[in-house]
Enzyme design. Structure first.
Site, short mmCIF file in Angstrom:
data_model
loop_
_atom_site.label_atom_id
_atom_site.label_comp_id
_atom_site.label_asym_id
_atom_site.label_seq_id
_atom_site.Cartn_x
_atom_site.Cartn_y
_atom_site.Cartn_z
N ASN A 104 0.87 -1.18 0.00
CA ASN A 104 0.00 0.00 0.00
C ASN A 104 0.90 1.22 0.00
O ASN A 104 1.50 1.56 1.02
CB ASN A 104 -0.89 -0.02 1.25
CG ASN A 104 -1.71 1.25 1.41
OD1 ASN A 104 -1.82 2.04 0.47
ND2 ASN A 104 -2.27 1.46 2.59
N TRP A 105 1.01 1.86 -1.16
CA TRP A 105 1.92 3.02 -1.27
C TRP A 105 1.31 4.28 -0.68
O TRP A 105 1.98 5.30 -0.60
CB TRP A 105 2.27 3.25 -2.74
CG TRP A 105 3.29 2.28 -3.29
CD1 TRP A 105 3.71 1.10 -2.70
CD2 TRP A 105 4.00 2.38 -4.52
NE1 TRP A 105 4.64 0.48 -3.49
CE2 TRP A 105 4.84 1.23 -4.62
CE3 TRP A 105 4.01 3.31 -5.56
CZ2 TRP A 105 5.68 1.02 -5.72
CZ3 TRP A 105 4.84 3.09 -6.65
CH2 TRP A 105 5.67 1.96 -6.72
N LYS A 106 0.05 4.24 -0.33
CA LYS A 106 -0.64 5.44 0.19
C LYS A 106 -0.42 6.62 -0.77
O LYS A 106 -0.35 6.41 -1.98
CB LYS A 106 -0.18 5.75 1.61
CG LYS A 106 -0.21 4.51 2.51
CD LYS A 106 -0.06 4.85 3.94
CE LYS A 106 0.06 3.56 4.74
NZ LYS A 106 -0.04 3.77 6.16
N HIS A 115 -9.56 1.21 4.84
CA HIS A 115 -8.29 1.42 5.56
C HIS A 115 -8.55 2.38 6.72
O HIS A 115 -9.35 3.31 6.60
CB HIS A 115 -7.24 1.98 4.61
CG HIS A 115 -5.86 1.99 5.18
ND1 HIS A 115 -5.45 2.91 6.11
CD2 HIS A 115 -4.81 1.15 4.99
CE1 HIS A 115 -4.20 2.66 6.45
NE2 HIS A 115 -3.78 1.59 5.79
N GLU A 122 -6.97 4.80 7.81
CA GLU A 122 -6.76 6.22 7.49
C GLU A 122 -8.01 6.82 6.84
O GLU A 122 -8.32 7.99 7.06
CB GLU A 122 -5.51 6.38 6.61
CG GLU A 122 -4.24 6.16 7.42
CD GLU A 122 -3.03 5.74 6.62
OE1 GLU A 122 -3.06 5.80 5.38
OE2 GLU A 122 -2.04 5.32 7.26
N GLU A 126 -5.48 -4.81 10.63
CA GLU A 126 -4.46 -3.78 10.81
C GLU A 126 -4.75 -2.99 12.08
O GLU A 126 -5.57 -2.05 12.05
CB GLU A 126 -4.48 -2.82 9.62
CG GLU A 126 -4.17 -3.46 8.29
CD GLU A 126 -3.58 -2.45 7.32
OE1 GLU A 126 -2.46 -2.68 6.86
OE2 GLU A 126 -4.22 -1.43 7.05
N GLY A 178 2.48 2.26 10.66
CA GLY A 178 3.48 3.30 10.50
C GLY A 178 4.21 3.70 11.77
O GLY A 178 4.90 4.71 11.81
N SER A 237 3.33 -2.17 10.32
CA SER A 237 4.77 -2.22 10.57
C SER A 237 5.40 -3.57 10.25
O SER A 237 6.34 -4.00 10.92
CB SER A 237 5.07 -1.82 12.03
OG SER A 237 4.69 -0.47 12.25
N GLY A 279 2.76 -1.24 4.27
CA GLY A 279 2.79 0.18 3.92
C GLY A 279 4.21 0.63 3.62
O GLY A 279 4.75 0.40 2.53
N GLY A 280 4.84 1.26 4.61
CA GLY A 280 6.16 1.88 4.42
C GLY A 280 7.18 0.97 3.74
O GLY A 280 7.91 1.41 2.84
#
Ligand code: PEP
Length: 270
Positions: free
Chosen positions: A23-25, A110, A112, A180, A186, A225, A246-247
Site C-alpha cells: 500500500n503506497w498510500k 483502511h 486512514e 491492521e 506506520g 509495521s 505500507g512503508g
C-alpha cells in the site's frame, strides 16, 4: 474462472499461498515508480502458485504500473473507490475506473480513510459491493485503536467491523480481510504473535458468522509495521494468510525481502 470468483489457491484455514500487498498510500511519482518497479522486477522470481503479490499505488500511477508489470504476476490495485459507477462526484474514482486503468485489487476501509474521512462499516460494505460489481478483489481492512486494545476490546471491535463491513455478495468471490491494528500502522510497533493469532482467529469466526462457509476461504492478511525483520515470524502465525505492507513496500529491497519470507524456502533461496 470468471473475474472475481474465488481462486482455488485459497483453501480454508491452511493458506499455503501467501498474499503480499503493498500500500503506497499517497507516495510515488512516475520517476519513483520506474525505479522501484525496475528493481523489483529485476530480482523477483514470482510463481503465482508460490506467492500472490499486489501493489496499490496512488490512483495516478495505476495505469503506468499495470503496463510496467504486465509480463509479471504482480497484481495492481487501488486504495479506495466510490460506491457509484459514475456521476457528479468531483475527485471521485469508481471501481469501474480502477478496472479500466488496469487494477484487479482494491483496498477498502483502511483506518486512514475510516479516521480521516469518517468511513463507516456500512459505507465500506457498500464499497465492497461496488468493487465486486466491477470485478475487483476487495481487501477489507479492520483493526482496533490503541485505546480500544487497552480497554480489552480488540477482539470485539474487530468482530463488529467484520460483521458490518462485509457484504453478502462476497460469498464465492475472491477477496481478503486485512487485520491492521491502528496503533501498529506506520509506528514500528507490532502486536505479539499471540495477539495476532488471537485476533485473526476472532476475525475468522466473525467472517464465518457473517457469511457462513463462505467466510472460511478468504485469506486474512496482517498489516501494521511489517518489515523484512519480522515478516517471516508474522507470516508463520496460524491464520495469517499474508501481509498488507505500507512503508516497507516503498523500497524494492524491503518489499522483496517480505515477499521472500512469504515464499516456500526453496524459492526464497533461489
Ligand atoms: C498500512 O497502512 O496499510 C500499513 C500496513 O502501513 P505500515 O506497514 O507502514 O505500518
Amino acid at each position: 474462472m470468471a473475474a472475481g470468483e474465488t481462486a482455488p489457491r485459497q483453501g480454508r484455514m491452511k493458506q499455503s499461498v501467501k498474499m503480499i500487498v503493498g500500500n503506497w498510500k499517497m507516495n510515488g511519482l512516475g520517476a519513483d515508480l520506474a525505479t522501484t518497479v525496475a528493481d523489483l522486477l529485476h530480482d523477483l522470481h514470482l510463481e503465482p502458485q508460490q506467492c500472490r503479490v499486489g501493489i496499490c499505488p496512488p490512483a495516478t500511477l495505476i495505469d503506468r504500473l499495470a503496463r510496467d508489470v504486465r509480463t509479471s504476476h504482480i497484481e495492481v490495485g487501488g486504495q479506495d473507490c466510490r460506491v457509484e459507477a459514475k456521476g457528479a462526484f468531483t475527485g471521485g474514482v469508481s471501481a469501474e475506473m480502477l478496472v479500466d486503468a488496469g487494477a484487479r485489487l482494491v483496498i477498502l476501509g483502511h483506518s486512514e480513510r475510516r479516521q480521516e474521512f469518517g468511513e463507516s462499516d456500512a459505507l465500506v460494505s457498500d464499497k465492497v459491493g461496488a468493487a465486486l460489481r466491477a470485478g475487483l478483489t476487495p481487501i477489507i481492512c479492520v483493526g482496533e485503536t490503541l485505546a480500544q486494545r487497552e480497554a480489552g476490546e480488540a477482539a470485539s471491535v474487530v468482530r463488529g467491523q467484520v460483521l458490518g463491513s462485509l457484504n453478502d455478495d462476497l460469498a464465492g468471490k475472491d477477496w481478503a480481510l486485512a487485520y491492521e491494528p491502528v496503533w501498529a500502522i506506520g509506528t514500528g510497533l507490532t502486536p505479539t504473535l499471540e495477539q495476532i493469532s488471537e485476533i485473526h482467529a476472532a476475525a475468522r469466526a466473525a467472517m464465518i458468522e457473517r457469511l457462513g462457509d463462505g467466510g472460511g476461504a478468504a485469506p486474512i492478511l496482517y498489516g501494521g509495521s511489517v518489515n523484512p525483520g519480522n515478516a517471516r515470524d508474522i507470516l508463520a502465525v496460524d491464520e495469517v494468510g499474508g501481509a498488507l505492507v505500507g512503508g516497507a513496500s516503498l523500497k524494492a529491497a524491503d518489499f522483496l525481502a517480505i515477499i521472500r519470507a512469504a515464499q516456500p524456502a526453496s524459492v526464497a533461496a533461489g
